[in-house]
Design an enzyme around this catalytic site. Structure first.
Site, mmCIF file in Angstrom:
data_model
loop_
_atom_site.group_PDB
_atom_site.id
_atom_site.type_symbol
_atom_site.label_atom_id
_atom_site.label_comp_id
_atom_site.label_asym_id
_atom_site.label_seq_id
_atom_site.Cartn_x
_atom_site.Cartn_y
_atom_site.Cartn_z
ATOM 1 N N GLN A 207 -36.131 11.778 -30.297
ATOM 2 C CA GLN A 207 -35.946 11.632 -28.852
ATOM 3 C C GLN A 207 -36.784 10.501 -28.253
ATOM 4 O OE1 GLN A 207 -36.428 16.185 -28.299
ATOM 5 N NE2 GLN A 207 -35.077 15.540 -26.639
ATOM 6 N N GLU B 25 -31.983 13.096 -24.505
ATOM 7 C CA GLU B 25 -31.762 14.521 -24.333
ATOM 8 C C GLU B 25 -30.525 14.987 -25.098
ATOM 9 O OE1 GLU B 25 -33.535 16.975 -23.425
ATOM 10 O OE2 GLU B 25 -31.846 18.309 -23.774
ATOM 11 N N TRP B 26 -30.531 14.717 -26.404
ATOM 12 C CA TRP B 26 -29.494 15.198 -27.327
ATOM 13 C C TRP B 26 -28.081 14.893 -26.834
ATOM 14 C CZ3 TRP B 26 -32.177 15.295 -31.426
ATOM 15 C CH2 TRP B 26 -33.485 15.789 -31.441
ATOM 16 N N TYR C 167 -37.212 28.150 -21.080
ATOM 17 C CA TYR C 167 -36.711 27.332 -19.973
ATOM 18 C C TYR C 167 -36.064 28.137 -18.860
ATOM 19 C CZ TYR C 167 -37.597 23.161 -22.706
ATOM 20 O OH TYR C 167 -38.207 22.160 -23.394
ATOM 21 N N GLU D 262 -42.903 24.660 -25.381
ATOM 22 C CA GLU D 262 -42.081 23.870 -24.457
ATOM 23 C C GLU D 262 -41.755 24.682 -23.211
ATOM 24 O OE1 GLU D 262 -38.425 22.171 -25.974
ATOM 25 O OE2 GLU D 262 -39.385 21.632 -27.875
ATOM 26 N N ASN E 69 -38.669 23.631 -35.224
ATOM 27 C CA ASN E 69 -38.403 23.757 -33.787
ATOM 28 C C ASN E 69 -37.037 24.422 -33.616
ATOM 29 O OD1 ASN E 69 -38.973 22.964 -30.876
ATOM 30 N ND2 ASN E 69 -36.901 22.205 -31.197
ATOM 31 N N GLU E 70 -37.043 25.660 -33.123
ATOM 32 C CA GLU E 70 -35.838 26.338 -32.653
ATOM 33 C C GLU E 70 -34.756 26.490 -33.715
ATOM 34 O OE1 GLU E 70 -34.524 24.516 -29.025
ATOM 35 O OE2 GLU E 70 -36.306 25.170 -27.970
ATOM 36 N N HIS F 118 -37.831 18.798 -36.286
ATOM 37 C CA HIS F 118 -37.260 18.872 -34.939
ATOM 38 C C HIS F 118 -35.896 18.189 -34.965
ATOM 39 C CE1 HIS F 118 -38.396 19.438 -30.473
ATOM 40 N NE2 HIS F 118 -37.109 19.165 -30.512
ATOM 41 N N TRP G 96 -42.720 20.316 -21.503
ATOM 42 C CA TRP G 96 -41.649 19.452 -22.032
ATOM 43 C C TRP G 96 -41.089 18.672 -20.862
ATOM 44 C CZ3 TRP G 96 -40.095 18.052 -26.775
ATOM 45 C CH2 TRP G 96 -38.998 17.210 -26.812
HETATM 46 O O1 LIG Z 1 -33.308 20.461 -23.505
HETATM 47 C C1 LIG Z 1 -34.654 20.208 -23.307
HETATM 48 C C2 LIG Z 1 -35.418 20.432 -24.595
HETATM 49 C C3 LIG Z 1 -35.058 19.449 -25.711
HETATM 50 O O2 LIG Z 1 -35.200 18.127 -25.261
HETATM 51 C C4 LIG Z 1 -35.973 19.746 -26.901
HETATM 52 O O3 LIG Z 1 -35.843 18.800 -27.940
HETATM 53 C C5 LIG Z 1 -35.650 21.109 -27.491
HETATM 54 O O4 LIG Z 1 -36.712 21.599 -28.283
HETATM 55 C C6 LIG Z 1 -35.286 22.086 -26.403
HETATM 56 N N1 LIG Z 1 -34.963 23.351 -26.580
HETATM 57 C C7 LIG Z 1 -34.590 23.828 -25.391
HETATM 58 C C8 LIG Z 1 -34.108 25.218 -25.179
HETATM 59 N N2 LIG Z 1 -33.009 25.443 -26.059
HETATM 60 C C9 LIG Z 1 -31.776 24.837 -25.887
HETATM 61 C C10 LIG Z 1 -30.701 25.603 -25.523
HETATM 62 C C11 LIG Z 1 -29.459 25.008 -25.367
HETATM 63 C C12 LIG Z 1 -29.283 23.660 -25.582
HETATM 64 C C13 LIG Z 1 -30.377 22.889 -25.958
HETATM 65 C C14 LIG Z 1 -31.627 23.487 -26.108
HETATM 66 C C15 LIG Z 1 -34.700 22.868 -24.456
HETATM 67 N N3 LIG Z 1 -35.149 21.791 -25.108
#
Ligand SMILES: OC[C@@H]1[C@@H](O)[C@H](O)[C@@H](O)c2nc(CNc3ccccc3)cn21
Length: 448
Positions: free
Chosen positions: A20, A407-408, A296, A353, A165-166, A121, A400
């Site tokens: 990112q 942003e993906w 979040y 985050e 991560n996640e 990540h 975060w």
């Molecule tokens: O979307 C904000 C951040 C992202 O930039 C981070 O790389 C990632 O670790 C991250 N995880 C979430 C929460 N999970 C999530 C749920 C749905 C879509 C994308 C992320 C938010 N975020």
């Protein structure tokens, strides 16, 4: 007037991730990741954005460290790009990749900031995806070889390690829902990926312990809080299933060494089985030193027959939303971490985050007045105080993100940074939220 105040040893930090922020996608021997491939696939990322340049932190990391030092954080969470270390996923180590992270780690330590490193990540080497990716159990061995190289290279200086991560995003978001790389839509495949990532996590913890390194290791899961829309039993059960897909499905194996049986049976009813091999659950349930939680948003869920995976639907009423459409529900942070503590005991928790997406612009006065983000942080910090006061072992908090970044699937259209990134000039501009957090850190709290 009440005072929100944090313990003196509370760890304040900010978080980023390699794909990112780094850019330099083809520099110094870096190999391609699945996100380089996905971002180049038409229609996958807004505006066709890629991480080719991003924030150019590969070259501007010293500016980032100066911003961190000025902010006053104790720690900085960032991830290592596996394709910089092993361009082909396995085989020959790329020394220039190690050199970059050595510069970052040494720079942080010189600035009095503790590095906290995420091993994975989301930027899997494409060469491994070409051999099945996380659906292929052999990827676990490749991950261990990668982990061993970085543990040995940086384990004397990096005292906090996050394995994944996640894993929910790595598995279900990316291989069933399909909106993240590699973009598959197969529930059994996604379930295999989730399991193999959990096994890889456990194996990495075992490896870390065997090296007798002077630090702590954990993992990060994104927890959400789906609350029943009514007290009707069908709504309560639908919300329980929806929440468990993201929460218990990962926390149970990680912290108790077993999958939640009611969910195993729910998925069995859909013909989905977890590819568990002998010893896997003991491996996954390796004791860890902390649990990282990304939080979040939250909201309401109700029963809806034959709707989605869990006969459920979200009910979008009663919440303000951020620019990415996520509910602002600060109390859900208190609810989900209180639940985690009740369910899993006194394992130390770091919020690895938390943050908000707002529609930011540099104003004529040169500032970025992100009032909604300031309010979001203020309200979530209040919930952190509640958690600490209620005896939940909340040890730290990472905002975060440090910078607006890639942003993906949303590309650069969505901004989460406390520092604005101008993607033309790559100039960094601290936002009002940066100065708010700087003041909270320096004063140990704030008045409400
Ligand atoms: O979307 C904000 C951040 C992202 O930039 C981070 O790389 C990632 O670790 C991250 N995880 C979430 C929460 N999970 C999530 C749920 C749905 C879509 C994308 C992320 C938010 N975020």
């Amino acid at each position: 007037m009440a005072r929100i105040s944090f313990p003196k040893d509370f760890v304040w930090g900010t978080a980023t991730a390699s794909y990112q922020i780094e850019g330099a996608y083809d520099e110094d021997g870096r190999g391609l990741s699945i996100w380089d491939t996905f971002a180049r696939t038409p229609g996958k990322v807004v505006n066709g954005d890629t991480g080719d340049v991003a924030c150019d932190s590969y070259h501007r990391y010293e500016e980032d460290i100066a911003l961190l030092k000025q902010l006053g954080v104790k720690s900085y969470r960032f991830s290592i790009a596996w394709p910089r270390i092993f361009p082909q996923g396995t085989g020959e180590v790329n020394e220039k990749g190690l050199d970059y992270y050595r510069r970052v780690i040494d720079g942080l330590i010189a600035a009095g900031i503790e590095p906290a490193v995420t091993l994975y990540h989301w930027d899997l080497p494409q060469a491994l995806q070409d051999k099945g990716g996380w659906d292929n159990r052999e990827t676990i061995d490749a991950f261990l070889a990668y982990a061993e190289i970085v543990f040995k290279a940086f384990g004397d200086k990096v005292k906090s390690w996050i394995t994944f991560n996640e894993t929910w995003c790595v598995s279900f978001l990316s291989n069933f829902i399909g909106v993240h790389a590699p973009g598959h839509t197969d529930l059994q495949l996604a379930t295999n990926v989730a399991h193999h990532c959990l096994v890889a996590h456990g194996r990495a913890v075992q490896l870390y312990r065997s090296l007798n390194l002077p630090g702590q290791i954990g993992t990060t899961h994104n927890l959400s809080w789906s609350e029943p829309y009514t007290t009707r039993p069908e709504d309560v059960e639908a919300a329980r299933r929806s929440r468990a897909w993201g929460n218990e499905w990962f926390l149970e194996p990680t912290l108790k060494g077993s999958y939640p049986q009611f969910m195993v049976e729910w998925f069995r009813g859909k013909g989905i089985e977890v590819p568990i091999l002998e010893g896997d659950m003991e491996t996954i349930g390796q004791p860890i030193d902390f649990i990282g939680v990304n939080f979040y948003t939250g909201g309401y869920t109700r029963y809806k027959k034959d709707s989605g995976l869990f006969d459920s639907e979200d009910v979008q009423v009663g919440f303000d939303q951020t620019f990415i459409g996520w509910n602002v529900y600060p109390e859900a942070l208190y609810k989900v971490l209180s639940w985690l503590h009740e369910e899993y005991g006194d394992i130390p928790i770091y919020i690895t985050e938390n943050g908000a997406c707002t529609d930011d612009h540099v104003a004529e006065d040169g500032g970025v007045h992100d009032a909604q983000r300031v309010d979001y942080y203020r309200k979530h910090f209040i919930q952190c105080q509640r958690l600490i006061d209620s005896g939940v072992p909340l040890k730290g908090y990472y905002a975060w993100s440090l910078l607006d970044n890639f942003e993906w699937a949303e590309g650069y259209a969505k901004r989460f940074g406390i520092v604005h990134t101008d993607y033309e000039t790559l100039e960094r501009t601290p936002k009002d939220s940066y100065y708010f957090i700087q003041k909270v850190i320096s004063e140990g709290g704030f008045d409400v």
